[in-house]
Enzyme design. Sequence first.
Site, PDB file in Angstrom:
ATOM      1  N   SER A 136     -23.305   4.576 -13.126  1.00 13.95           N
ATOM      2  CA  SER A 136     -22.347   5.070 -12.126  1.00 13.95           C
ATOM      3  C   SER A 136     -21.622   3.876 -11.515  1.00 13.95           C
ATOM      4  O   SER A 136     -22.128   2.751 -11.544  1.00 13.95           O
ATOM      5  CB  SER A 136     -23.104   5.813 -11.015  1.00 13.95           C
ATOM      6  OG  SER A 136     -22.250   6.085  -9.927  1.00 13.95           O
ATOM      7  N   TYR A 149     -30.394   6.813  -4.855  1.00 14.76           N
ATOM      8  CA  TYR A 149     -29.634   7.115  -6.082  1.00 14.76           C
ATOM      9  C   TYR A 149     -28.928   5.865  -6.600  1.00 14.76           C
ATOM     10  O   TYR A 149     -29.019   5.542  -7.794  1.00 14.76           O
ATOM     11  CB  TYR A 149     -28.626   8.228  -5.797  1.00 14.76           C
ATOM     12  CG  TYR A 149     -27.717   8.556  -6.962  1.00 14.76           C
ATOM     13  CD1 TYR A 149     -28.195   9.199  -8.096  1.00 14.76           C
ATOM     14  CD2 TYR A 149     -26.354   8.232  -6.918  1.00 14.76           C
ATOM     15  CE1 TYR A 149     -27.358   9.508  -9.160  1.00 14.76           C
ATOM     16  CE2 TYR A 149     -25.508   8.533  -7.978  1.00 14.76           C
ATOM     17  CZ  TYR A 149     -26.016   9.170  -9.100  1.00 14.76           C
ATOM     18  OH  TYR A 149     -25.186   9.463 -10.167  1.00 14.76           O
TER      19      TYR A 149
HETATM   20  P1  NDP Z   1     -25.200  17.499 -13.510  1.00 12.65           P
HETATM   21  O1  NDP Z   1     -26.127  17.639 -12.348  1.00 12.65           O
HETATM   22  O2  NDP Z   1     -24.003  18.371 -13.587  1.00 12.65           O
HETATM   23  O3  NDP Z   1     -26.041  17.657 -14.863  1.00 12.65           O
HETATM   24  C1  NDP Z   1     -27.212  16.899 -15.014  1.00 12.65           C
HETATM   25  C2  NDP Z   1     -27.930  17.349 -16.254  1.00 12.65           C
HETATM   26  O4  NDP Z   1     -29.163  16.613 -16.310  1.00 12.65           O
HETATM   27  C3  NDP Z   1     -28.281  18.818 -16.227  1.00 12.65           C
HETATM   28  O5  NDP Z   1     -28.110  19.372 -17.495  1.00 12.65           O
HETATM   29  C4  NDP Z   1     -29.758  18.805 -15.826  1.00 12.65           C
HETATM   30  O6  NDP Z   1     -30.518  19.827 -16.380  1.00 12.65           O
HETATM   31  C5  NDP Z   1     -30.226  17.520 -16.461  1.00 12.65           C
HETATM   32  N1  NDP Z   1     -31.434  17.058 -15.819  1.00 12.65           N
HETATM   33  C6  NDP Z   1     -31.580  16.710 -14.519  1.00 12.65           C
HETATM   34  N2  NDP Z   1     -32.853  16.392 -14.275  1.00 12.65           N
HETATM   35  C7  NDP Z   1     -33.520  16.542 -15.452  1.00 12.65           C
HETATM   36  C8  NDP Z   1     -34.865  16.376 -15.829  1.00 12.65           C
HETATM   37  N3  NDP Z   1     -35.792  16.008 -14.955  1.00 12.65           N
HETATM   38  N4  NDP Z   1     -35.208  16.629 -17.104  1.00 12.65           N
HETATM   39  C9  NDP Z   1     -34.289  17.049 -18.003  1.00 12.65           C
HETATM   40  N5  NDP Z   1     -32.994  17.215 -17.703  1.00 12.65           N
HETATM   41  C10 NDP Z   1     -32.618  16.968 -16.434  1.00 12.65           C
HETATM   42  O7  NDP Z   1     -24.803  15.975 -13.544  1.00 12.65           O
HETATM   43  P2  NDP Z   1     -23.499  15.224 -14.140  1.00 12.65           P
HETATM   44  O8  NDP Z   1     -23.122  15.799 -15.433  1.00 12.65           O
HETATM   45  O9  NDP Z   1     -22.513  15.112 -13.065  1.00 12.65           O
HETATM   46  O10 NDP Z   1     -24.123  13.759 -14.340  1.00 12.65           O
HETATM   47  C11 NDP Z   1     -24.433  13.227 -15.617  1.00 12.65           C
HETATM   48  C12 NDP Z   1     -24.704  11.732 -15.465  1.00 12.65           C
HETATM   49  O11 NDP Z   1     -23.547  11.099 -14.919  1.00 12.65           O
HETATM   50  C13 NDP Z   1     -25.847  11.401 -14.532  1.00 12.65           C
HETATM   51  O12 NDP Z   1     -26.541  10.291 -15.033  1.00 12.65           O
HETATM   52  C14 NDP Z   1     -25.151  11.029 -13.251  1.00 12.65           C
HETATM   53  O13 NDP Z   1     -25.938  10.190 -12.437  1.00 12.65           O
HETATM   54  C15 NDP Z   1     -23.917  10.333 -13.784  1.00 12.65           C
HETATM   55  N6  NDP Z   1     -22.800  10.281 -12.862  1.00 12.65           N
HETATM   56  C16 NDP Z   1     -22.252  11.441 -12.355  1.00 12.65           C
HETATM   57  C17 NDP Z   1     -21.187  11.374 -11.481  1.00 12.65           C
HETATM   58  C18 NDP Z   1     -20.570  12.595 -10.880  1.00 12.65           C
HETATM   59  O14 NDP Z   1     -19.811  12.470  -9.900  1.00 12.65           O
HETATM   60  N7  NDP Z   1     -20.806  13.785 -11.409  1.00 12.65           N
HETATM   61  C19 NDP Z   1     -20.607  10.074 -11.071  1.00 12.65           C
HETATM   62  C20 NDP Z   1     -21.244   8.936 -11.678  1.00 12.65           C
HETATM   63  C21 NDP Z   1     -22.299   9.049 -12.538  1.00 12.65           C
HETATM   64  P3  NDP Z   1     -30.455  21.346 -15.885  1.00 12.65           P
HETATM   65  O15 NDP Z   1     -29.046  21.804 -16.027  1.00 12.65           O
HETATM   66  O16 NDP Z   1     -31.339  22.005 -16.876  1.00 12.65           O
HETATM   67  O17 NDP Z   1     -30.945  21.276 -14.483  1.00 12.65           O
END
Ligand code: NDP
Length: 244
Positions: A136, A149
């Site tokens: 991020s 985070y």
């Molecule tokens: P979302 O919360 O929309 O999606 C996260 C995904 O990760 C979901 O599918 C969720 O599963 C899965 N997940 C979370 N915890 C677990 C776990 N313990 N085991 C297995 N799967 C898990 O997040 P984003 O798509 O927004 O984020 C994706 C990446 O991008 C992350 O690393 C985030 O930190 C990074 N990021 C995001 C930003 C943003 O503004 N959105 C900005 C900068 C970085 P489920 O759906 O089944 O709960």
Amino acid sequence: MKLNFTGLRALVTGAGRGIGRGTAKALHASGAKVVAVSLINEDLVSLAKECPGIEPVCVDLGDWEATEKALGRIGPVDLLVNNAAVALVQPFIQSTKEVFDRSFNVNVRSVLQVSQMVAKGMINRGVAGSIVNISSMVAYVTFPGLATYSSTKGAITMLTKAMAMELGPYKIRVNSVNPTVVLTDMGKKVSADPEFAKKLKERHPLRKFAEVEDVVNSILFLLSDSSASTSGSGILVDAGYLAS
Ligand code: NDP
């Protein structure tokens, strides 16, 4: 971005929603065989319906033993996207052990664990590979409530470099993608205050947040041979924020 991953097998964590889902779909459309790992089964079921042939794996990546059981015999993987993460917002002074441990277990420890499994397979097969860790912009700057985070994302910066250094001799490249806010479920949560979101957007030179597609394009570039000499590095998808 049109890239061809035919003949390669890709594993994407956090593929149920948001950026991970977009990545899994793009890899599938580019010919890769995709293993989609996530926490909520319904998301994986709907993804598998949209993209026939995707292999769903439902596991809590914050649980070391469950992850070992689910992914320990996952078979050959050529491309890995460590995308799953939680963004648990707490002011520093009220930060709890539970939130700290959960955040580091999902966001950092699972990257180490899944990458170890995948890299061992690549080394044993003697094939080149590419790993992309989703970090991020807050690996470099932070905002109120994000002490834990953003610390996990700072840790990913060094883990990416360490992995690149040790895995490079086996022709395994490791890089990160560092986005600004993307309005997925997570992005909407961390920018829920409209006043904060408006001010934050205005501080970006491009006066916008990033789109899922922008992040996916950078991930695909780093996975592909188009970035064959890039390792231990990171691509900012931050609409210019860190330049301002
Ligand atoms: P979302 O919360 O929309 O999606 C996260 C995904 O990760 C979901 O599918 C969720 O599963 C899965 N997940 C979370 N915890 C677990 C776990 N313990 N085991 C297995 N799967 C898990 O997040 P984003 O798509 O927004 O984020 C994706 C990446 O991008 C992350 O690393 C985030 O930190 C990074 N990021 C995001 C930003 C943003 O503004 N959105 C900005 C900068 C970085 P489920 O759906 O089944 O709960």
